[in-house]
Structure formats: C-alpha cells, structure tokens
Scaffold this active site. Structure first.
Site, PDB file in Angstrom:
ATOM      1  N   ASN A 209       2.503 -70.183 -52.020  1.00 19.34           N
ATOM      2  CA  ASN A 209       1.495 -71.010 -52.666  1.00 19.34           C
ATOM      3  C   ASN A 209       0.450 -70.839 -51.275  1.00 19.34           C
ATOM      4  O   ASN A 209       0.889 -70.614 -49.829  1.00 19.34           O
ATOM      5  CB  ASN A 209       0.965 -72.347 -53.561  1.00 19.34           C
ATOM      6  CG  ASN A 209       1.913 -73.366 -52.621  1.00 19.34           C
ATOM      7  OD1 ASN A 209       1.496 -73.740 -52.108  1.00 19.34           O
ATOM      8  ND2 ASN A 209       3.002 -74.105 -53.386  1.00 19.34           N
ATOM      9  N   ASP A 278       7.652 -74.885 -57.933  1.00 17.47           N
ATOM     10  CA  ASP A 278       8.048 -75.645 -59.520  1.00 17.47           C
ATOM     11  C   ASP A 278       9.773 -74.528 -59.394  1.00 17.47           C
ATOM     12  O   ASP A 278      10.446 -74.995 -59.618  1.00 17.47           O
ATOM     13  CB  ASP A 278       7.855 -75.231 -60.701  1.00 17.47           C
ATOM     14  CG  ASP A 278       5.986 -76.490 -60.684  1.00 17.47           C
ATOM     15  OD1 ASP A 278       6.616 -77.897 -60.013  1.00 17.47           O
ATOM     16  OD2 ASP A 278       5.432 -76.157 -60.962  1.00 17.47           O
ATOM     17  N   LYS A 288      18.084 -56.707 -46.566  1.00 14.14           N
ATOM     18  CA  LYS A 288      16.815 -57.230 -47.096  1.00 14.14           C
ATOM     19  C   LYS A 288      16.432 -56.278 -48.658  1.00 14.14           C
ATOM     20  O   LYS A 288      17.559 -55.363 -48.236  1.00 14.14           O
ATOM     21  CB  LYS A 288      15.895 -56.198 -46.446  1.00 14.14           C
ATOM     22  CG  LYS A 288      14.619 -55.833 -46.934  1.00 14.14           C
ATOM     23  CD  LYS A 288      13.920 -54.609 -45.450  1.00 14.14           C
ATOM     24  CE  LYS A 288      12.416 -54.536 -45.811  1.00 14.14           C
ATOM     25  NZ  LYS A 288      11.738 -53.421 -45.978  1.00 14.14           N
ATOM     26  N   PHE A 322      -0.493 -86.083 -56.924  1.00 15.43           N
ATOM     27  CA  PHE A 322      -1.996 -85.410 -56.939  1.00 15.43           C
ATOM     28  C   PHE A 322      -0.946 -83.991 -57.682  1.00 15.43           C
ATOM     29  O   PHE A 322       0.153 -84.261 -58.291  1.00 15.43           O
ATOM     30  CB  PHE A 322      -1.543 -84.016 -55.477  1.00 15.43           C
ATOM     31  CG  PHE A 322      -2.261 -84.844 -54.648  1.00 15.43           C
ATOM     32  CD1 PHE A 322      -2.312 -86.071 -53.482  1.00 15.43           C
ATOM     33  CD2 PHE A 322      -3.241 -84.046 -54.045  1.00 15.43           C
ATOM     34  CE1 PHE A 322      -2.593 -86.936 -52.915  1.00 15.43           C
ATOM     35  CE2 PHE A 322      -4.357 -85.199 -52.707  1.00 15.43           C
ATOM     36  CZ  PHE A 322      -3.598 -86.242 -52.027  1.00 15.43           C
ATOM     37  N   LYS A 336       0.715 -86.720 -66.386  1.00 19.44           N
ATOM     38  CA  LYS A 336       1.595 -86.513 -64.821  1.00 19.44           C
ATOM     39  C   LYS A 336       2.020 -87.902 -64.686  1.00 19.44           C
ATOM     40  O   LYS A 336       2.905 -88.498 -63.973  1.00 19.44           O
ATOM     41  CB  LYS A 336       1.441 -85.920 -63.648  1.00 19.44           C
ATOM     42  CG  LYS A 336       1.230 -84.020 -64.187  1.00 19.44           C
ATOM     43  CD  LYS A 336       1.062 -83.010 -63.483  1.00 19.44           C
ATOM     44  CE  LYS A 336       0.997 -81.908 -63.456  1.00 19.44           C
ATOM     45  NZ  LYS A 336       0.206 -81.221 -62.821  1.00 19.44           N
ATOM     46  N   LYS A 340       5.548 -89.265 -64.505  1.00 20.61           N
ATOM     47  CA  LYS A 340       6.316 -89.171 -63.726  1.00 20.61           C
ATOM     48  C   LYS A 340       6.505 -90.555 -62.838  1.00 20.61           C
ATOM     49  O   LYS A 340       6.653 -91.236 -61.775  1.00 20.61           O
ATOM     50  CB  LYS A 340       5.807 -88.960 -62.478  1.00 20.61           C
ATOM     51  CG  LYS A 340       5.375 -87.216 -62.626  1.00 20.61           C
ATOM     52  CD  LYS A 340       5.951 -86.025 -61.955  1.00 20.61           C
ATOM     53  CE  LYS A 340       5.297 -85.006 -61.780  1.00 20.61           C
ATOM     54  NZ  LYS A 340       5.453 -83.333 -60.851  1.00 20.61           N
TER      55      LYS A 340
HETATM   56  N1  CTP Z   1       5.913 -81.771 -57.086  1.00 14.37           N
HETATM   57  C1  CTP Z   1       6.706 -82.239 -56.885  1.00 14.37           C
HETATM   58  N2  CTP Z   1       7.826 -81.805 -57.279  1.00 14.37           N
HETATM   59  C2  CTP Z   1       7.641 -81.219 -57.690  1.00 14.37           C
HETATM   60  C3  CTP Z   1       6.583 -79.870 -58.688  1.00 14.37           C
HETATM   61  C4  CTP Z   1       5.807 -81.699 -57.984  1.00 14.37           C
HETATM   62  O1  CTP Z   1       7.121 -83.570 -55.960  1.00 14.37           O
HETATM   63  N3  CTP Z   1       9.494 -79.464 -57.126  1.00 14.37           N
HETATM   64  C5  CTP Z   1       4.368 -83.053 -57.373  1.00 14.37           C
HETATM   65  C6  CTP Z   1       3.851 -82.363 -56.459  1.00 14.37           C
HETATM   66  O2  CTP Z   1       4.303 -83.255 -54.563  1.00 14.37           O
HETATM   67  C7  CTP Z   1       2.865 -83.096 -56.775  1.00 14.37           C
HETATM   68  C8  CTP Z   1       2.672 -83.464 -58.667  1.00 14.37           C
HETATM   69  O3  CTP Z   1       3.993 -83.690 -58.406  1.00 14.37           O
HETATM   70  O4  CTP Z   1       2.736 -84.445 -56.160  1.00 14.37           O
HETATM   71  C9  CTP Z   1       2.214 -82.967 -59.218  1.00 14.37           C
HETATM   72  O5  CTP Z   1       2.467 -81.526 -58.860  1.00 14.37           O
HETATM   73  P1  CTP Z   1       1.986 -80.296 -59.695  1.00 14.37           P
HETATM   74  O6  CTP Z   1       1.633 -78.825 -59.008  1.00 14.37           O
HETATM   75  O7  CTP Z   1      -0.208 -80.506 -60.284  1.00 14.37           O
HETATM   76  O8  CTP Z   1       2.712 -80.716 -61.006  1.00 14.37           O
HETATM   77  P2  CTP Z   1       3.680 -80.267 -61.913  1.00 14.37           P
HETATM   78  O9  CTP Z   1       4.497 -81.093 -61.775  1.00 14.37           O
HETATM   79  O10 CTP Z   1       4.304 -79.170 -60.800  1.00 14.37           O
HETATM   80  O11 CTP Z   1       3.757 -79.332 -63.511  1.00 14.37           O
HETATM   81  P3  CTP Z   1       3.046 -78.544 -63.480  1.00 14.37           P
HETATM   82  O12 CTP Z   1       3.219 -77.336 -62.662  1.00 14.37           O
HETATM   83  O13 CTP Z   1       3.575 -78.075 -65.090  1.00 14.37           O
HETATM   84  O14 CTP Z   1       1.149 -78.292 -64.528  1.00 14.37           O
END
Ligand code: CTP
Length: 403
Positions: A209, A278, A288, A322, A336, A340
């Site tokens: 990303n 995710d 490859k 975050f 969240k 969490k």
């Molecule tokens: N995070 C994490 N592990 C993951 C995904 C996210 O520890 N696999 C943490 C990120 O570092 C951040 C928080 O969770 O502090 C929220 O991340 P975000 O990408 O906003 O949300 P998600 O929990 O992934 O939910 P969604 O993608 O559905 O918005």
C-alpha cells in the site's frame, strides 16, 4: 521545536566543517537562535561569512578581537548558551576539553559554560581509535558530555571506516533531545510499528500500500526524545530511521505479527501506526508468473495484530491503534476502538488535503476509551506524534493515580 533556544555551535578544523553550515540552517528553521564560534583551523576550511549569514549573528573566531559588545565575551557567550554543540569536533578539541585547556575562544567558553555540551567527532578512523582519543572521550562522557557517534563511511582522506560526522538529522535530534524535550516518558518501554507490509506473490511481485512510514517513525523518534526506550517494527518505509532505538525490519504482515508479539509483553505503550495488509496471496509462486491472459489472484486473511494484542493486553498496558478510512471516519474508528479493545485510536481521513500516506502533515481525530473525541487541525506529523504521546502520557498518569 527549538523556539527561542540559544544554540552555541563550535566549529573546529575538520574537513567536515562545511557540514556545520547545514546544521545552522536546520536549527534556524526549527526556531533557534544560533551563534557560532570557529577555531582558527576551521576558518582555513570554511569562511566565517557563511556562518554569519546563516546564523544572522557575528561569528567568534578570536579571543582578542574587537568585542561585539562591552561584556567579557567568553563569559557572556558561555552564559547565553542553552546548549553548546561542537560539530565537527577534532581530536585536538576533544583533548583540550578533556584536560581543561583554554587557549582559544571555543575551549575557553566550553570551560566557562554551565550549559550541556554535545560533541560530534569527525576524524580519520585510526585517530578516532587511538588510545589517547578514546580516553579523552571516556573522560568527557564521565563528566556528562553527550557524544554523537560518528558514522562509518568513506572519509575525506580516502579511507573507509568509522569517523564520518554523524548525519545532520541525528545531530539535530541530539540537540532537540537535550534542549527541547521533557523526559516524561523515561522508564517506559514503547513499541511502535510503521510502514507498509509487503505480501509476496512471486519472486518479482508483491502486494502493498502507499504508506511511507513517516507517521510511525515520527512517533518512535519523539518517544525516544522524551526518554522512552523504543522498539520500532518497520515494514517498507521511505524515510530515514533515526538512531538510538531497537529497530526490527520486517516484510510481510506475518513477519510483523511475529516481531510484535515477541516484544509486546515488555511494552508499556504500543502504538500501531503500520499499514498492515489484511490479505496475502494464498500461494507463493517459486518462479515468476508468466503472462497468460486474464488472471485471478486468490487471497487469504492475515492475522490482525492489533486485535490479538487487544485480547492479550495486561493491566496497565496502553494500546493505541490507527484507523485509515475514506468514509464514515469517526463511526468506523469508534467500532475499531471497541472491537480491538484499544485505549486510543488515531483516525485519519485518507482523502483529506495535505494529510495521510505520503504527506508531511496529517489531520487526525483522536478517540479514547473514556469517550473523548478530539479533531486536531492539520499539522506536521512530528507534531501529531507529540499530541499522541501527550495523551498517552496523560492516560498513563491517570491509570497510575487510579492504582
Ligand atoms: N492492523 C493490524 N493488523 C492487521 C490490520 C490492521 O494490526 N492485519 C492495525 C493497524 O496497524 C491499525 C489498525 O489495526 O493500527 C486499524 O487498521 P485499518 O487498516 O484502519 O483497519 P482494519 O482493522 O484492517 O479494518 P478495515 O481494513 O476493514 O478498515
């Protein structure tokens, strides 16, 4: 950050003397007042006029030149300084400082000042490693002089080794640490994650990303400056990682998961600024992948590191997440925070102007477990980092009082 701080910079006769000009300009940009003392040999390498123009102050080169004011100049300069930085520092000035020799303006002011002294040596490796220089360094350290370690690299003499003047960023951080930051996080262990994870598909490609890692790195940097012992778990980042912290480099979300869980127990405060993927490709192709018309990639879910930490959180541990959104920022952040089991969540709107992934600034809303919700104005990421740490410190204080 250095608003109104008086920095007295001593420049000595190392080839790296020209790099001191950049330091003056950085200090000025941070709001400091800068005065420069040059040794006679430094003036052979760079003109005093450079420092005069950059500092907008007269440059001091000689004990006995016509004074700039009626005061006893070395004493008034010594009293004026909030911090005395000698950069670059030669073996000669280290020896003089260690022995208390006062035979020119810089060495005399160094004896007369009660301000903290910082020294950034720069010299040939053999000179740096010489027993006399090492003993002088030890003597000065035992008196509380702060050393900014020289780096390894190609030296002016053509040799490669230790002795290169520390990076301007590290010298600036050392001054900030000494002159500008309260040490309110001393004794605390802070775990920070930063950057993007990288999910390999084949030996050539990966999913990732836009995260630059800057927000997390600023948090780690500010926490270190405020006295915390910092562990930084960093994925892909495109900014420099500061020195003085325990850095663990990772690639995939699973690597980050492992590194985080290993350090989670010891952490008093955890701040998860990393943009974790995710999903990862279900299968990794050893070779490859060749082009053959349209294709679909199958993905499987990565562990949610923050959610697992929320489940395993011990009494007194502070967990800050975050949240990146493009819609319904506060509602999603609130969900969240609860789901969490966080103490605080920093929500940023990815589409806001001059904020988010690659920007220098950020616009965030901070929500806490106690129900507070604060929308902060757009500000540089280092300031956002400070705001997050202020709230973390405050929460820690409240928790302590409650105990
Ligand atoms: N995070 C994490 N592990 C993951 C995904 C996210 O520890 N696999 C943490 C990120 O570092 C951040 C928080 O969770 O502090 C929220 O991340 P975000 O990408 O906003 O949300 P998600 O929990 O992934 O939910 P969604 O993608 O559905 O918005």
């Amino acid at each position: 950050m250095l608003n109104g701080t008086h920095i007295l910079l001593g420049v000595t006769g190392s080839i790296a003397a020209y790099k001191a000009a950049d330091l003056v300009s950085r200090f000025k940009k941070l709001g400091a007042e800068v005065k420069v003392i040059m040794t006679r040999s430094a003036t052979e390498l760079i003109a005093p006029l450079t420092f005069q123009s950059l500092s907008q102050n007269p440059v001091y080169t000689d004990m006995f030149e016509t004074p700039h004011s009626w005061e006893t100049e070395h004493i008034s300069l010594a009293k004026w300084a909030d911090v005395l930085l000698v950069a670059p520092a030669t073996a000669n000035i280290l020896a003089k400082l260690a022995c208390g020799i006062a035979d020119d303006m810089l060495s005399t002011v160094a004896l007369a000042t009660r301000a903290p002294i910082l020294v950034a040596p720069a010299m040939n490796t053999a000179m740096l490693e010489h027993a006399a220089v090492q003993e002088n360094i030890k003597t000065l350290q035992s008196r509380g002089v702060l050393f900014i370690e020289p780096e390894e690299g190609r030296l002016a003499c053509g040799d490669t080794g230790r002795g290169k003047l520390a990076a301007a960023e590290d010298i600036t951080d050392a001054v900030l640490y000494t002159a500008a930051c309260p040490k309110d996080l001393a004794g605390l262990s802070v775990l920070v994650t930063a950057g993007a994870t990288m999910e390999p598909l084949d030996p050539v490609r990966f999913l990732t990303n836009h995260s630059s890692g800057r927000m997390g790195i600023e948090i780690a940097r500010m926490a270190k400056m405020r006295g915390a012992s910092v562990t930084l778990v960093a994925g892909m980042v495109n900014v420099r990682i500061p020195t003085g912290m325990n850095v663990i480099r990772v690639e995939s979300a699973r690597d980050m998961h492992m590194a985080c869980m290993e350090h989670f127990r010891q952490a008093d405060i955890v701040i998860k600024a990393a943009a974790v993927a995710d999903y990862r490709p279900t299968a990794y192709a050893e070779n490859k992948i060749k082009k053959a018309g349209d294709m679909n990639i199958s993905l499987e879910q990565n562990p949610d590191i923050l959610a697992e930490m929320g489940e395993k959180k011990k009494e007194g541990q502070l967990l800050i997440g975050f949240c990146m959104e493009t819609e319904q920022l506060e509602e999603n952040a609130e969900i969240k925070l609860q789901k969490k089991n966080l103490d605080m969540i920093v929500a940023n709107h990815l589409l806001a102007e001059n904020a988010g992934f690659q920007a220098d600034n950020n616009t965030v809303t901070i929500l806490s477990r106690t129900g507070t919700k604060e929308a902060l104005p757009n500000m540089p990421k280092w300031m956002v980092a400070g705001e997050i740490l202020n709230r973390a410190f405050h929460m820690k204080q409240l928790d302590k009082k409650r105990d």
